[in-house]
Structure formats: structure tokens, C-alpha cells
Design a protein around this motif. Sequence first.
Motif, PDB file in Angstrom:
ATOM      1  N   LEU A   7       0.750  -1.220   0.075  1.00  0.00           N
ATOM      2  CA  LEU A   7       0.012  -0.058  -0.148  1.00  0.00           C
ATOM      3  C   LEU A   7       0.772   1.078   0.005  1.00  0.00           C
ATOM      4  CD1 LEU A   7      -2.766  -1.107   2.379  1.00  0.00           C
ATOM      5  CD2 LEU A   7      -2.951  -0.565   0.247  1.00  0.00           C
ATOM      6  N   ALA A   8       1.965   1.179   0.931  1.00  0.00           N
ATOM      7  CA  ALA A   8       2.789   2.546   0.836  1.00  0.00           C
ATOM      8  C   ALA A   8       3.378   2.568  -0.357  1.00  0.00           C
ATOM      9  CB  ALA A   8       3.872   2.075   1.988  1.00  0.00           C
ATOM     10  N   LEU A   9       3.954   1.416  -1.033  1.00  0.00           N
ATOM     11  CA  LEU A   9       4.662   1.600  -2.426  1.00  0.00           C
ATOM     12  C   LEU A   9       3.928   2.169  -3.605  1.00  0.00           C
ATOM     13  CD1 LEU A   9       7.113  -1.622  -2.102  1.00  0.00           C
ATOM     14  CD2 LEU A   9       7.741   0.883  -2.156  1.00  0.00           C
ATOM     15  N   ASN A  10       2.587   1.546  -3.239  1.00  0.00           N
ATOM     16  CA  ASN A  10       1.619   2.125  -4.263  1.00  0.00           C
ATOM     17  C   ASN A  10       1.322   3.470  -4.218  1.00  0.00           C
ATOM     18  OD1 ASN A  10       0.918   0.032  -6.273  1.00  0.00           O
ATOM     19  ND2 ASN A  10      -0.240  -0.979  -4.678  1.00  0.00           N
ATOM     20  N   ALA A  11       1.214   4.133  -3.093  1.00  0.00           N
ATOM     21  CA  ALA A  11       1.061   5.541  -2.812  1.00  0.00           C
ATOM     22  C   ALA A  11       2.121   6.243  -3.153  1.00  0.00           C
ATOM     23  CB  ALA A  11       0.557   5.775  -1.288  1.00  0.00           C
ATOM     24  N   MET A  12       3.319   5.926  -2.910  1.00  0.00           N
ATOM     25  CA  MET A  12       4.449   6.763  -3.453  1.00  0.00           C
ATOM     26  C   MET A  12       4.672   6.509  -4.922  1.00  0.00           C
ATOM     27  SD  MET A  12       7.367   5.992  -0.496  1.00  0.00           S
ATOM     28  CE  MET A  12       7.128   4.151  -0.500  1.00  0.00           C
ATOM     29  N   VAL A  18       9.202  10.272  -7.224  1.00  0.00           N
ATOM     30  CA  VAL A  18      10.341   9.364  -6.855  1.00  0.00           C
ATOM     31  C   VAL A  18      10.118   8.010  -7.505  1.00  0.00           C
ATOM     32  CG1 VAL A  18       9.688   8.724  -4.736  1.00  0.00           C
ATOM     33  CG2 VAL A  18      11.984   8.846  -5.508  1.00  0.00           C
ATOM     34  N   ARG A  19      11.051   7.409  -8.128  1.00  0.00           N
ATOM     35  CA  ARG A  19      10.814   6.211  -8.597  1.00  0.00           C
ATOM     36  C   ARG A  19      10.826   4.917  -7.636  1.00  0.00           C
ATOM     37  NH1 ARG A  19       8.845   2.504 -11.686  1.00  0.00           N
ATOM     38  NH2 ARG A  19      10.049   1.553 -13.208  1.00  0.00           N
ATOM     39  N   VAL A  20      10.035   4.256  -7.492  1.00  0.00           N
ATOM     40  CA  VAL A  20       9.943   3.136  -6.393  1.00  0.00           C
ATOM     41  C   VAL A  20       9.404   1.971  -7.232  1.00  0.00           C
ATOM     42  CG1 VAL A  20       9.351   4.854  -4.679  1.00  0.00           C
ATOM     43  CG2 VAL A  20       7.445   3.663  -5.596  1.00  0.00           C
ATOM     44  N   LEU A  21       9.678   0.747  -6.432  1.00  0.00           N
ATOM     45  CA  LEU A  21       9.471  -0.487  -6.651  1.00  0.00           C
ATOM     46  C   LEU A  21       7.876  -0.355  -6.848  1.00  0.00           C
ATOM     47  CD1 LEU A  21      11.752  -2.717  -4.875  1.00  0.00           C
ATOM     48  CD2 LEU A  21      11.821  -2.201  -7.264  1.00  0.00           C
ATOM     49  N   MET A  38       7.362  -7.671  -6.744  1.00  0.00           N
ATOM     50  CA  MET A  38       7.562  -6.323  -7.328  1.00  0.00           C
ATOM     51  C   MET A  38       8.289  -6.133  -8.561  1.00  0.00           C
ATOM     52  SD  MET A  38       8.220  -4.662  -3.715  1.00  0.00           S
ATOM     53  CE  MET A  38       9.722  -5.419  -3.218  1.00  0.00           C
ATOM     54  N   GLU A  39       8.260  -5.030  -9.149  1.00  0.00           N
ATOM     55  CA  GLU A  39       8.924  -4.907 -10.290  1.00  0.00           C
ATOM     56  C   GLU A  39      10.482  -4.850 -10.032  1.00  0.00           C
ATOM     57  OE1 GLU A  39       8.751  -1.195 -12.485  1.00  0.00           O
ATOM     58  OE2 GLU A  39       7.931  -0.332 -10.930  1.00  0.00           O
ATOM     59  N   PHE A  40      11.352  -4.934 -10.910  1.00  0.00           N
ATOM     60  CA  PHE A  40      12.659  -4.686 -10.879  1.00  0.00           C
ATOM     61  C   PHE A  40      13.264  -3.419 -11.311  1.00  0.00           C
ATOM     62  CE2 PHE A  40      16.962  -4.706 -12.398  1.00  0.00           C
ATOM     63  CZ  PHE A  40      17.830  -4.947 -11.394  1.00  0.00           C
ATOM     64  N   ILE A  41      13.969  -2.532 -10.635  1.00  0.00           N
ATOM     65  CA  ILE A  41      14.375  -1.208 -11.023  1.00  0.00           C
ATOM     66  C   ILE A  41      16.023  -1.408 -11.050  1.00  0.00           C
ATOM     67  CG2 ILE A  41      14.294   1.326 -10.554  1.00  0.00           C
ATOM     68  CD1 ILE A  41      11.926   1.027  -9.291  1.00  0.00           C
ATOM     69  N   GLU A  42      16.270  -0.786 -11.999  1.00  0.00           N
ATOM     70  CA  GLU A  42      18.262  -0.705 -12.143  1.00  0.00           C
ATOM     71  C   GLU A  42      18.047   0.670 -11.679  1.00  0.00           C
ATOM     72  OE1 GLU A  42      21.646  -1.330 -12.087  1.00  0.00           O
ATOM     73  OE2 GLU A  42      20.389  -2.973 -12.990  1.00  0.00           O
ATOM     74  N   PHE A  43      18.699   1.112 -10.669  1.00  0.00           N
ATOM     75  CA  PHE A  43      18.655   2.582  -9.979  1.00  0.00           C
ATOM     76  C   PHE A  43      19.765   3.081 -10.302  1.00  0.00           C
ATOM     77  CE2 PHE A  43      16.154   0.677  -6.649  1.00  0.00           C
ATOM     78  CZ  PHE A  43      15.210   1.610  -6.689  1.00  0.00           C
ATOM     79  N   GLY A  44      20.979   2.674 -10.722  1.00  0.00           N
ATOM     80  CA  GLY A  44      22.082   3.231 -11.487  1.00  0.00           C
ATOM     81  C   GLY A  44      22.474   4.555 -10.587  1.00  0.00           C
ATOM     82  N   ALA A  45      22.864   5.615 -11.258  1.00  0.00           N
ATOM     83  CA  ALA A  45      23.391   6.898 -10.791  1.00  0.00           C
ATOM     84  C   ALA A  45      22.394   7.509  -9.583  1.00  0.00           C
ATOM     85  CB  ALA A  45      23.898   7.706 -11.605  1.00  0.00           C
ATOM     86  N   SER A  46      21.219   7.304  -9.613  1.00  0.00           N
ATOM     87  CA  SER A  46      20.450   7.912  -8.739  1.00  0.00           C
ATOM     88  C   SER A  46      20.547   7.254  -7.345  1.00  0.00           C
ATOM     89  CB  SER A  46      19.044   7.736  -9.014  1.00  0.00           C
ATOM     90  OG  SER A  46      18.601   6.479  -8.927  1.00  0.00           O
ATOM     91  N   ILE A  53      16.814  11.894  -3.154  1.00  0.00           N
ATOM     92  CA  ILE A  53      15.662  10.790  -3.181  1.00  0.00           C
ATOM     93  C   ILE A  53      14.886  11.148  -2.009  1.00  0.00           C
ATOM     94  CG2 ILE A  53      15.243   8.363  -2.861  1.00  0.00           C
ATOM     95  CD1 ILE A  53      17.649   7.646  -4.556  1.00  0.00           C
ATOM     96  N   SER A  54      15.747  11.353  -0.754  1.00  0.00           N
ATOM     97  CA  SER A  54      15.008  11.735   0.386  1.00  0.00           C
ATOM     98  C   SER A  54      14.319  13.028   0.224  1.00  0.00           C
ATOM     99  CB  SER A  54      16.079  11.832   1.449  1.00  0.00           C
ATOM    100  OG  SER A  54      16.724  10.737   1.845  1.00  0.00           O
ATOM    101  N   ARG A  55      14.808  14.255  -0.507  1.00  0.00           N
ATOM    102  CA  ARG A  55      14.055  15.155  -0.493  1.00  0.00           C
ATOM    103  C   ARG A  55      12.807  14.931  -1.361  1.00  0.00           C
ATOM    104  NH1 ARG A  55      19.161  17.606  -0.553  1.00  0.00           N
ATOM    105  NH2 ARG A  55      19.210  17.322  -2.963  1.00  0.00           N
ATOM    106  N   LYS A  56      12.591  14.149  -2.330  1.00  0.00           N
ATOM    107  CA  LYS A  56      11.546  13.956  -3.162  1.00  0.00           C
ATOM    108  C   LYS A  56      10.413  13.301  -2.385  1.00  0.00           C
ATOM    109  CE  LYS A  56      13.899  13.593  -7.569  1.00  0.00           C
ATOM    110  NZ  LYS A  56      14.121  12.841  -8.782  1.00  0.00           N
TER     111      LYS A  56
END
Length: 58
Positions: A7-12, A18-21, A38-46, A53-56
Motif C-alpha cells: 500500500l505504501a509503495l503504491n501510494a509513493m 520518486v521512482r519506487v518499486l 515487485m518490479e525490478f528497477i535498475e537504480f544506477g546513478a540515482s 531521493i530523501s527530499r523527493k
Amino acid sequence: MFEGGALALNAMHETRTVRVLKPFKVGPLPTGGSYIIMEFIEFGASRSNQSVISRKLC
């Protein structure tokens, strides 16, 4: 516990700030416990700039 996390991930995810799973499915296991898919995300440089990310998230 996974249901609350989903539920929290869906809300974000829906804020598009911000990109979340994205969680696809949660449920109980036949032998006890539970699972989350969950989906897989390649975070890379971010990933290296956690303060951005915290500010977002705020």
C-alpha cells in the motif's frame, strides 16, 4: 506486513515524484508466511545521491 508495504509503495508510485518499486501481488504462502512480487528497477546513478531521493519523498 507485505500488504502494508505494498500500500505504501503504491501510494509513493502514484505521486510520480520518486521512482519506487511497483508491487504487483502479495499473498499468503501455503506453508505459512507470505510473499510480495515487485518490479525490478535498475537504480544506477540515482542511488548514489540519497539526499535527492530523501527530499523527493518529503
